[in-house]
Design an enzyme around this catalytic site. Structure first.
Site: not given
Length: 322
Positions: A61-62
């Site tokens: 995630y990111s």
């Protein structure tokens, strides 16, 4: 807040899990709609103050910044012993032949990277982020078992896959004497119910906790079908999940929400929470009302007639999400 055991374990988790995919630096990874640290922290704090103790993120995630933001916020706002922290591995984190997947090398490397970013010496739930067909499941399970025995994870879980694959993994861990998956993080909501055919009955039979992702269908169940958001404009994966006929169910959610005088999210989540196989839906948040609506859904009980109205328009889907 209500708390339940996580599957057949002795671990108590809130009935709402805060999904942390929306927290991360927008210029890192593939989520330009994510919230940076300054905007993420108030939401994480709100969740803690509402009694949510279960937080789910992932290394991808990111590009790791979600873990960094979540880890710092939890250290500032909560006692680590009160928090159930989950993360995942499998997706690509760097170039090269060993920068992704579920090999023994990858498992050992990624748990250490995640712990560093999260700022903790263990995670409560370490999950495989989909099945890796290139790696024998025996190799992955033994590596995860060693991670648990090293004290770096308390429990292990899996995510979206075929039911036969999950059954194979459960049997293999038992045969090998290795730590067993205690959770299934799968794709399940009012407009995608294919998991009811095999995966949910398997989880119920084996005492596996079910923590569905996208319980609001990436927001589809909270707004008019044709409404667009910043996320829908860039969410290529989300476009593969739902079909135009799902708009009939979205309309039913809106009708019942209007009649009840509550937001649509509460109706959609109340339906999901009524399923005894579901432990805790993973709810993402980019605004305060996303958290308050999720918590309020715990107190909303749908009638049999309302449930029938919501379920009747459903049509079979192609399997999606993995």
């Amino acid at each position: 807040m209500d708390y339940v055991k996580l599957g057949s374990t002795g671990l108590d988790v809130s009935r709402i899990c805060l999904g942390c995919m929306s927290f991360g630096q927008p210029d890192r990874g593939t989520h330009p709609w994510s919230l940076d640290e300054e905007r993420s922290r108030p939401l994480i704090r709100q969740a803690i103050e509402a009694g949510i103790n279960f937080f789910d993120t992932a290394n991808v995630y990111s590009a790791g910044s979600s873990e960094e933001i979540v880890g710092r916020a939890l250290r500032d706002f909560a006692d680590r012993d009160d928090i159930v922290l989950a993360t995942k591995l499998n997706g690509r984190m760097r170039p090269g032949p060993n920068g992704a997947g579920l090999s023994r090398k990858a498992v050992f490397a990624e748990i250490d990277h995640s712990l560093r970013r999260l700022g903790t010496d263990y995670v409560d739930l370490y999950q495989i982020h989909r099945w890796d067909p290139a790696v024998p499941i025996e190799e992955t399970l033994e590596a995860l078992h060693d991670v648990v025995k090293a004290g770096k994870a308390r429990y292990i879980g899996a995510s979206s896959m075929w039911a036969w694959q999950f059954a194979t993994a459960l049997h293999t861990s038992e045969r090998g004497g290795w730590t067993r998956f205690v959770t299934m993080q799968n794709h399940y909501n009012l407009i995608y119910r294919e998991e009811e055919r095999e995966m949910l009955p398997l989880c119920a039979d084996r005492g596996v906790g079910v923590i569905p992702w996208s319980p609001l269908a990436r927001g589809r169940l909270t707004r008019d079908w044709d409404a667009a958001t910043a996320r829908t404009e860039t969410d290529e994966f989300g476009r593969t999940l739902y079909v135009d006929s799902d708009r009939d169910i979205v309309s039913k959610v809106a009708e019942i929400a209007t009649a009840r005088g509550v937001p649509r999210a509460q109706v959609a989540l109340a339906w999901l929470l009524n399923n005894p196989t579901v432990t805790a839906p993973i709810v993402g948040a980019t605004r305060p009302e996303h958290i308050s609506d999720a918590v309020a859904a715990l107190d909303l009980t749908l009638t049999t007639a309302e449930t029938d109205q919501l379920e009747k328009p459903y049509t079979p889907h192609q399997v999606a999400g993995f």
